[in-house]
Design an enzyme around this catalytic site. Structure first.
Site, PDB file in Angstrom:
ATOM      1  N   TYR A  32      42.669  36.953  53.523  1.00 18.03           N
ATOM      2  CA  TYR A  32      42.425  35.975  52.454  1.00 18.03           C
ATOM      3  C   TYR A  32      43.388  36.274  51.310  1.00 18.03           C
ATOM      4  CZ  TYR A  32      39.920  32.015  50.711  1.00 18.03           C
ATOM      5  OH  TYR A  32      39.616  30.751  50.315  1.00 18.03           O
ATOM      6  N   HIS A  34      46.449  36.637  48.542  1.00 13.93           N
ATOM      7  CA  HIS A  34      46.792  36.043  47.243  1.00 13.93           C
ATOM      8  C   HIS A  34      48.090  36.692  46.751  1.00 13.93           C
ATOM      9  CE1 HIS A  34      45.168  39.781  45.688  1.00 13.93           C
ATOM     10  NE2 HIS A  34      43.986  39.506  46.226  1.00 13.93           N
ATOM     11  N   GLY A  36      48.686  38.949  44.708  1.00 14.12           N
ATOM     12  CA  GLY A  36      48.651  40.419  44.618  1.00 14.12           C
ATOM     13  C   GLY A  36      49.077  41.048  45.941  1.00 14.12           C
ATOM     14  N   HIS A  37      48.512  40.557  47.042  1.00  9.77           N
ATOM     15  CA  HIS A  37      48.934  41.059  48.358  1.00  9.77           C
ATOM     16  C   HIS A  37      50.419  40.806  48.582  1.00  9.77           C
ATOM     17  CE1 HIS A  37      44.578  39.983  49.279  1.00  9.77           C
ATOM     18  NE2 HIS A  37      44.614  41.239  49.629  1.00  9.77           N
ATOM     19  N   GLN A  61      33.497  50.061  56.126  1.00  4.26           N
ATOM     20  CA  GLN A  61      33.517  50.280  54.679  1.00  4.26           C
ATOM     21  C   GLN A  61      32.544  49.372  53.923  1.00  4.26           C
ATOM     22  OE1 GLN A  61      37.824  49.261  54.597  1.00  4.26           O
ATOM     23  NE2 GLN A  61      37.372  48.244  52.659  1.00  4.26           N
ATOM     24  N   ASP A 150      42.832  48.746  43.067  1.00  2.00           N
ATOM     25  CA  ASP A 150      41.820  49.608  43.705  1.00  2.00           C
ATOM     26  C   ASP A 150      42.252  51.056  43.470  1.00  2.00           C
ATOM     27  OD1 ASP A 150      40.069  47.571  45.420  1.00  2.00           O
ATOM     28  OD2 ASP A 150      42.144  46.929  45.489  1.00  2.00           O
ATOM     29  N   ARG A 187      37.864  38.335  46.294  1.00  2.00           N
ATOM     30  CA  ARG A 187      36.469  38.027  45.953  1.00  2.00           C
ATOM     31  C   ARG A 187      36.347  37.103  44.732  1.00  2.00           C
ATOM     32  NH1 ARG A 187      35.521  43.615  47.903  1.00  2.00           N
ATOM     33  NH2 ARG A 187      33.975  43.571  49.582  1.00  2.00           N
TER      34      ARG A 187
HETATM   35  N1  LIG Z   1      45.793  41.875  42.094  1.00  5.86           N
HETATM   36  C1  LIG Z   1      46.355  42.751  42.910  1.00  5.86           C
HETATM   37  N2  LIG Z   1      47.539  43.316  42.612  1.00  5.86           N
HETATM   38  C2  LIG Z   1      48.109  44.232  43.430  1.00  5.86           C
HETATM   39  N3  LIG Z   1      47.557  44.650  44.585  1.00  5.86           N
HETATM   40  C3  LIG Z   1      46.375  44.130  44.931  1.00  5.86           C
HETATM   41  C4  LIG Z   1      45.713  43.157  44.121  1.00  5.86           C
HETATM   42  N4  LIG Z   1      44.550  42.805  44.737  1.00  5.86           N
HETATM   43  C5  LIG Z   1      44.484  43.538  45.867  1.00  5.86           C
HETATM   44  N5  LIG Z   1      45.571  44.335  45.997  1.00  5.86           N
HETATM   45  C6  LIG Z   1      45.814  45.295  47.048  1.00  5.86           C
HETATM   46  O1  LIG Z   1      45.920  44.650  48.297  1.00  5.86           O
HETATM   47  C7  LIG Z   1      45.451  45.537  49.321  1.00  5.86           C
HETATM   48  C8  LIG Z   1      44.453  44.812  50.160  1.00  5.86           C
HETATM   49  O2  LIG Z   1      43.319  44.528  49.366  1.00  5.86           O
HETATM   50  P1  LIG Z   1      42.146  43.583  49.815  1.00  5.86           P
HETATM   51  O3  LIG Z   1      42.528  42.851  51.044  1.00  5.86           O
HETATM   52  O4  LIG Z   1      40.866  44.321  49.755  1.00  5.86           O
HETATM   53  O5  LIG Z   1      42.194  42.490  48.669  1.00  5.86           O
HETATM   54  P2  LIG Z   1      41.371  42.341  47.381  1.00  5.86           P
HETATM   55  O6  LIG Z   1      41.830  41.128  46.718  1.00  5.86           O
HETATM   56  O7  LIG Z   1      41.376  43.664  46.671  1.00  5.86           O
HETATM   57  O8  LIG Z   1      39.951  42.049  47.957  1.00  5.86           O
HETATM   58  P3  LIG Z   1      38.572  42.375  47.353  1.00  5.86           P
HETATM   59  O9  LIG Z   1      38.188  41.135  46.668  1.00  5.86           O
HETATM   60  O10 LIG Z   1      37.859  42.681  48.620  1.00  5.86           O
HETATM   61  O11 LIG Z   1      38.656  43.568  46.445  1.00  5.86           O
HETATM   62  C9  LIG Z   1      44.854  46.756  48.607  1.00  5.86           C
HETATM   63  O12 LIG Z   1      45.814  47.794  48.605  1.00  5.86           O
HETATM   64  C10 LIG Z   1      44.630  46.228  47.220  1.00  5.86           C
HETATM   65  O13 LIG Z   1      44.640  47.236  46.231  1.00  5.86           O
HETATM   66  C1  LIG Z   2      42.905  49.492  52.508  1.00 10.70           C
HETATM   67  C2  LIG Z   2      41.984  48.520  53.212  1.00 10.70           C
HETATM   68  C3  LIG Z   2      42.802  47.456  53.931  1.00 10.70           C
HETATM   69  C4  LIG Z   2      41.220  49.312  54.300  1.00 10.70           C
HETATM   70  O1  LIG Z   2      40.337  48.491  54.997  1.00 10.70           O
HETATM   71  C5  LIG Z   2      40.979  47.879  52.254  1.00 10.70           C
HETATM   72  O2  LIG Z   2      40.127  48.827  51.694  1.00 10.70           O
HETATM   73  C6  LIG Z   2      41.622  47.031  51.203  1.00 10.70           C
HETATM   74  O3  LIG Z   2      41.934  45.903  51.523  1.00 10.70           O
HETATM   75  O4  LIG Z   2      41.839  47.488  50.050  1.00 10.70           O
HETATM   76  N1  BAL Z   3      39.576  46.022  48.091  1.00 10.29           N
HETATM   77  C1  BAL Z   3      38.782  47.100  48.583  1.00 10.29           C
HETATM   78  C2  BAL Z   3      38.064  46.746  49.828  1.00 10.29           C
HETATM   79  C3  BAL Z   3      36.604  46.523  49.667  1.00 10.29           C
HETATM   80  O1  BAL Z   3      36.142  46.175  48.565  1.00 10.29           O
HETATM   81  O2  BAL Z   3      35.875  46.707  50.633  1.00 10.29           O
END
Ligand SMILES: Nc1ncnc2c1ncn2[C@@H]1O[C@H](COP(=O)(O)OP(=O)(O)OP(=O)(O)O)[C@@H](O)[C@H]1O
Ligand SMILES: CC(C)(CO)[C@@H](O)C(=O)[O-]
Ligand code: BAL
EC number: 6.3.2.1
Length: 291
Positions: A32, A34, A36-37, A61, A150, A187
């Site tokens: 999902y 965005h 940031g990813h 997790q 994170d 989220r």
């Molecule tokens: N705004 C952001 N800026 C930079 N990196 C990000 C950002 N949001 C997420 N990431 C990083 O992307 C990777 C994958 O995160 P994940 O798929 O859990 O997305 P998330 O947006 O953090 O989701 P969640 O809503 O579950 O916290 C992790 O290393 C996370 O730290």
């Molecule tokens: C690092 C990770 C992909 C492990 O499931 C998760 O915790 C996340 O998206 O931040």
């Molecule tokens: N972005 C960290 C993953 C989790 O909340 O499970």
């Protein structure tokens, strides 16, 4: 971009590249996607010959009452974004590809993993450390990219890699934000319109912490109380963690000295948890105030 769902197939395609001396960058995600990813992808693309992204919503997790079943998913859209971002391989295994049998082995960091977010999500970081270790073993990347959003997760992975001598360089990437400062997060889609407006208080609370530290407050508890009081001005915000810590060990601080400090927030809006943090350098915060 090629999408691969099994461990065996991914190993086979990457082995060829490794034999040819190519460097491999890994971006682990839960999908999902965005912007940031995509910043993690951009960094990985710039620094490696071959880029692998993974999408796996890791059951290990999630706690029993968490959002595993309803975690947002859109593989077709994610594939398009990753392809446009220059990713070479997407690893998108199913749960039975990743865990053909119930996992007996756990990678746990009991101290770092039980602090802060770990205190409200017991077992969460053992699930993260275990799946990330498995991803490292499958992909054997030269570099792996994680977001500073994170922050605790990033420090736990850094420590795990050091403790276990895992042969990978961990790269931390600064948080990408929306126009009002809210950290991009998968989220965020759970938020109602009112909660989304209210959530802008989270990054402002980080500014408030920097302001309090710049004003010369040295008592860590006083800064935490000030930030909690600031968040209380928003009735929809329910702070669960407001903590000033050592950025590396995540240990509590009594007094703020010269060294940078971590302010970490975990705030609920309705049933949605939002994370944010900032590392604040007291000296430059105070100098900025004088200037
Ligand atoms: N705004 C952001 N800026 C930079 N990196 C990000 C950002 N949001 C997420 N990431 C990083 O992307 C990777 C994958 O995160 P994940 O798929 O859990 O997305 P998330 O947006 O953090 O989701 P969640 O809503 O579950 O916290 C992790 O290393 C996370 O730290
Ligand atoms: C690092 C990770 C992909 C492990 O499931 C998760 O915790 C996340 O998206 O931040
Ligand atoms: N972005 C960290 C993953 C989790 O909340 O499970």
């Amino acid at each position: 971009m090629k999408t691969v769902t099994t461990i065996a197939e991914l190993r086979a395609v990457l082995a060829e590249h490794r034999r040819a001396g190519k460097s491999i960058g890994l971006v682990p995600t839960m999908g999902y996607l965005h912007v940031g990813h995509m910043e993690l992808v951009r960094r990985a693309r710039a620094e490696n010959d071959v880029v692998v992204a993974s999408i796996f919503v890791n059951p290990l997790q999630f706690g029993p009452n968490e959002d595993l079943a309803k975690y947002p998913r859109d593989l077709a859209r994610d594939e398009k974004m990753l392809d446009e971002g220059g990713v070479d391989f997407l690893f998108a295994p199913g749960v039975s590809d990743m865990y053909p049998r119930p996992m007996e082995t756990v990678v746990d960091l009991p101290k770092l993993g039980s602090e802060l977010e770990g205190a409200v999500r017991p077992g969460h970081f053992a699930g993260v450390a275990t799946v990330v270790t498995k991803l490292f073993n499958i992909v054997q990347p030269d570099r792996a990219y994680f977001g500073e959003k994170d922050f605790q997760q990033l420090q736990i992975i850094r420590r795990m890699v050091e403790d276990l001598a895992q042969p990978v360089a961990v790269v931390g990437v600064p948080t990408v934000r929306e126009a009002d400062g809210l950290a991009c997060s998968s989220r965020n889609v759970y938020l109602t319109a009112d909660e989304r407006r209210a959530a802008a208080i989270v990054p402002k609370a980080l500014d408030e912490a920097a302001r309090l530290i710049a004003s010369g407050i040295v008592d860590a508890a006083a800064v935490e109380q000030g930030v909690t009081a600031f968040l209380a001005t928003e009735p929809l915000a329910r702070p669960e963690v407001v903590a000033l810590r050592d950025p590396e060990t995540l240990e509590r601080l009594d007094a703020i000295g010269e060294k940078p400090v971590l302010l970490l927030l975990f705030v609920r809006f309705g049933s949605t948890k939002l994370l944010d943090n900032r590392v604040i350098a007291p000296k430059s915060a105070r100098l900025a105030k004088v200037a």
